[in-house]
Scaffold this motif. Structure first.
Motif, PDB file in Angstrom:
ATOM      1  N   ASN A   7      55.464 102.056  13.051  1.00  0.00           N
ATOM      2  CA  ASN A   7      55.584 101.367  11.773  1.00  0.00           C
ATOM      3  C   ASN A   7      54.809 102.192  10.764  1.00  0.00           C
ATOM      4  N   ALA A   8      55.483 102.623   9.719  1.00  0.00           N
ATOM      5  CA  ALA A   8      54.843 103.521   8.762  1.00  0.00           C
ATOM      6  C   ALA A   8      54.796 102.871   7.385  1.00  0.00           C
ATOM      7  N   ARG A   9      53.688 103.137   6.661  1.00  0.00           N
ATOM      8  CA  ARG A   9      53.526 102.672   5.283  1.00  0.00           C
ATOM      9  C   ARG A   9      52.971 103.823   4.462  1.00  0.00           C
ATOM     10  N   GLN A  10      53.510 103.993   3.272  1.00  0.00           N
ATOM     11  CA  GLN A  10      52.856 104.909   2.342  1.00  0.00           C
ATOM     12  C   GLN A  10      52.032 104.078   1.399  1.00  0.00           C
ATOM     13  N   ILE A  11      50.765 104.399   1.306  1.00  0.00           N
ATOM     14  CA  ILE A  11      49.866 103.580   0.490  1.00  0.00           C
ATOM     15  C   ILE A  11      49.220 104.462  -0.564  1.00  0.00           C
ATOM     16  N   GLU A  30      46.762 110.217  -5.050  1.00  0.00           N
ATOM     17  CA  GLU A  30      47.160 110.689  -3.732  1.00  0.00           C
ATOM     18  C   GLU A  30      47.677 109.515  -2.900  1.00  0.00           C
ATOM     19  N   ARG A  31      48.626 109.814  -2.042  1.00  0.00           N
ATOM     20  CA  ARG A  31      49.120 108.780  -1.155  1.00  0.00           C
ATOM     21  C   ARG A  31      48.636 109.086   0.249  1.00  0.00           C
ATOM     22  N   ILE A  32      48.416 107.994   1.021  1.00  0.00           N
ATOM     23  CA  ILE A  32      48.187 108.241   2.436  1.00  0.00           C
ATOM     24  C   ILE A  32      49.275 107.529   3.224  1.00  0.00           C
ATOM     25  N   ILE A  33      49.496 108.031   4.397  1.00  0.00           N
ATOM     26  CA  ILE A  33      50.504 107.429   5.270  1.00  0.00           C
ATOM     27  C   ILE A  33      49.763 106.728   6.394  1.00  0.00           C
ATOM     28  N   LEU A  34      50.041 105.452   6.546  1.00  0.00           N
ATOM     29  CA  LEU A  34      49.432 104.688   7.623  1.00  0.00           C
ATOM     30  C   LEU A  34      50.490 104.530   8.704  1.00  0.00           C
TER      31      LEU A  34
END
Lengths: 564, 121
Positions: A282-286, A293-297
């Motif tokens: 399950n991926a989220r871009q936050i 900047e974005r991080i990917i969880l």
């Protein structure tokens, strides 16, 4: 805030000039002695110098004579305290601006402190001015000897630190707020960290370059990697490039840039450390809280076991289906087998029983005594074998649920008497006493006649078989509510407690010296029990032990509970 | 006049026993070891009763009975099945054949002839 001390200078003749306001006063002095040729040139230079300083100084300055009357005032003083020169110069300082300056702390400074000290710095005074409101001021005072004459003047530099105090207060407040914010930020990050570490699912966060930013503890545990070889690494490089998974690349590089959220992306991969795993990603871009900047969880759910269980379930389901089919087949095969067995056994028995009966009956001529005795043995054994076959078939039918009852209205009282007569021969042969206690008002019952007779015959013949010569057997029958209760009892060999269960298993023969010579199949009792239960009645066997006799108690409903 | 019985059974022992029991009871007895010769014998001799096994080598006794019922020469002759197939399935097979009866094996030699007699009008 400008520090006045920066302006400290020395004039060419070595006169110490402390502050800009002082210089202003000095200029005033110069003006006063302007007439003195002796000092004119000198004074001219000082005046110019003092003027230039005054132009750059923003702090209000005031000079007082020894009577505390205003001698001179800087322009900024007028501006700052909203007073006019004509109502200022020559006035007692306390009377300035409608006596606004009559400040106890100022009086203290001017009248008590200064006469003893010529210099006083940073004397703080707070005062509520009618014109400009509450002000906090730092007063710097100097007593200076007039160059000409012995009079002294007091030079007062007023630094308004109201704003600075407010700023300081504001700063303090801001600092406190920041502390609170920092604390709550710490708490938030601590909380999210504890959430991350509490969640069993491995979690990993990546920056935009797909390098690992943070990793949950469960990630380390699950994938057997160490923090030092994880954080800052490109995700594909983790654990000796074990994570270079084409499907993961597809998710991170192709799918996520277009969608900010992606659930249940299934990835199967053979890890060298932990073997083949099936994972749901399950991926989220936050967006990061600060910065663009974005991080990917990335949450990783290991569904390998679940899949195995699912597969296992599927397999089990299939096996169950196969088993059900097989069970149907074997049930059919069993019925066919029983029918065939019954047929095949009866055919030779037909010859054994038929011909021995014809011989015994001497249809074709007389037999001698021994011949007749022996042929009777054959006939008796044949009949026993037939009984066995019939009882085995009955048991099988009941157990397979194939026993069908043919219900009718039965005159139970006469049936009980009829069956007791059937065993009368055996009873008298063994010199037994039989006691019948059958209620006079026993009603008819709805039941299968053949099966009821079979039950009664099995139980009564058992009572006869297992009671030694001279003993007693008996039968009691009475109505209880909607049932008939029947008890068949004897004073025979009884049943040992440890055998109470076995007697219903079939083919169990009570092992006593006496029972060995007893004829029977061991099926009479279990069949009777099953037939009673098939009618909707209860069946129980009581015995106080070996040699204590037996009581079989059963019930039959008056109106059958079975739908006919 | 003697009553006439046809016995159809592939088992020699059964044939012999049933023949003895019926002859002792005063019957004239004809024997057949399979269905087709039994049917032929029935048409020829027109017995008062046919005593027939259910499992015969060339066809089921029920099938032989159907053929006998369709032939006007034999359609009225009572048929008594003597069979070891005493379970429900065995009885089901023959229950719709008109003017027929059932005796389970092993037979009771003491009342066999009496049972057979009951089927003769």
């Amino acid at each position: 805030m400008k520090d006045k001390r920066k302006n400290k200078e020395f004039s060419e003749d070595g006169v110490k000039i402390h502050t800009a306001p002082e210089r202003r006063i000095i200029e005033k002095l110069h003006q006063e002695i302007a007439g003195s040729k002796k000092t004119e040139r000198e004074a001219q230079g000082s005046r110019e110098f003092a003027e230039s300083i005054i132009n750059t100084v923003r702090e209000p300055l005031i000079s007082l004579d020894q009577d505390l009357r205003v001698v001179a005032v800087s322009r900024s003083f007028y501006e700052f305290f909203k007073v006019k020169p004509e109502e200022t110069v020559g006035q007692l300082i306390y009377d300035l601006g409608n006596k606004q300056w009559d400040i106890p702390r100022l009086r203290e400074l001017l009248e008590t402190i200064l006469p003893q000290k010529t210099t006083f710095d940073n004397y703080e005074v707070e005062h509520d001015f009618a014109t400009i409101g509450r002000r906090i001021m730092l007063l710097n005072a100097r007593q200076i000897e007039r160059v000409l004459g012995k009079e002294r003047i007091i030079l007062l530099a007023i630094e308004d630190i109201t704003e600075r105090r407010e700023i300081e207060k504001g700063l303090e407040k801001t600092r406190k707020e920041l502390e609170v914010i920092k604390k709550s930020a710490d708490e938030v990050s601590e909380f999210s960290e504890s959430v991350i570490n509490t969640v069993r699912e491995p979690l990993i966060s990546l920056d935009q370059d797909l390098r690992v930013v943070t990793v949950s503890r469960s990630f380390y545990e699950c994938f057997k990697v160490k923090p030092e070889e994880t954080v800052g690494q490109l995700i594909y490089d983790l654990g000796n490039k074990q994570w270079d998974i084409p499907k993961l690349r597809e998710l991170l590089e192709t799918i996520l840039p277009q969608k900010t959220t992606f659930d249940n992306y299934e990835v199967e991969h053979n890890f060298s450390t932990i073997g083949r795993r099936i994972m749901l990603l399950n991926a989220r871009q936050i967006e990061r809280g600060t910065g663009k900047e974005r991080i990917i969880l990335l949450a990783i759910e290991d569904i390998t076991e679940r899949r195995e269980i699912e597969k296992g379930l599927e397999k089990t389901h299939k096996e169950l289906q196969d088993l059900a089919v097989e069970l149907k087949r074997t049930t059919r095969a069993k019925s066919e087998f029983l029918a065939n067995m019954s047929h095949e056994l009866r055919t030779p028995l037909n010859s054994i029983n038929g011909f021995s009966e014809i011989l015994y009956d001497e249809t074709f001529g007389p037999l001698n005594g021994v011949q007749k005795e022996y042929v009777n043995f054959v006939l008796t054994s044949g009949k026993h074998l037939l009984l066995l076959i019939n009882q085995i078939l009955d048991m099988s039918k009941v157990e397979a649920g194939k026993m069908q009852l043919t219900l009718s209205d039965l005159p139970l009282k006469s049936i009980l008497n009829e069956i007791s007569l059937l065993v009368a021969d055996m009873v008298s042969k063994k010199k037994l006493q039989i006691l019948l206690e059958i209620a006079e008002d026993l009603p008819n019952i709805e039941a299968d006649e053949l099966r009821v007779k079979e039950i009664l015959y099995n139980l009564l013949s058992n009572a006869v078989k297992f009671t030694p010569e001279g003993g007693k057997i008996g039968m009691r029958a009475k109505q209880t509510d909607s049932e008939i209760e029947i008890v068949v009892w004897d004073t025979g060999v009884g049943i040992a407690p440890e055998n109470m269960e076995k007697i219903f298993e079939g083919f169990f023969r009570v092992d006593t010296p006496y029972s060995r010579i007893t004829e029977g199949t061991g099926l009479g009792l279990p069949i009777a029990k099953k037939l009673v239960e098939l009618h909707g009645g209860n069946f129980s066997v009581l015995s106080e032990g070996l040699g204590k006799g037996t009581q079989v108690r059963f019930s039959l409903p008056i109106r059958s509970k079975k739908a006919v | 006049m003697k009553k006439r019985a046809l016995i159809v059974d592939d088992n020699g022992n059964n044939l012999r026993m049933e023949k003895d029991l019926l002859e002792v009871a005063g019957f004239e007895v004809f024997l057949a070891r399979d269905a087709s010769s039994g049917i032929a014998m029935a048409k020829k001799e027109k017995p008062d009763v046919i005593v027939m096994d259910v499992r015969l080598p060339d066809m089921r006794g029920s099938e032989a009975a159907r053929i006998l019922r369709e032939d006007k020469d034999t359609s009225d002759i009572p048929i008594v099945f003597v069979t070891a197939s005493v379970m429900a399935e065995g009885k089901e097979e023959i229950k719709n054949i008109t003017n027929s009866g059932f005796i389970g094996k092993p037979i009771n030699t003491r009342n066999f002839a009496k049972e057979i007699n009951r089927f003769i009008k």
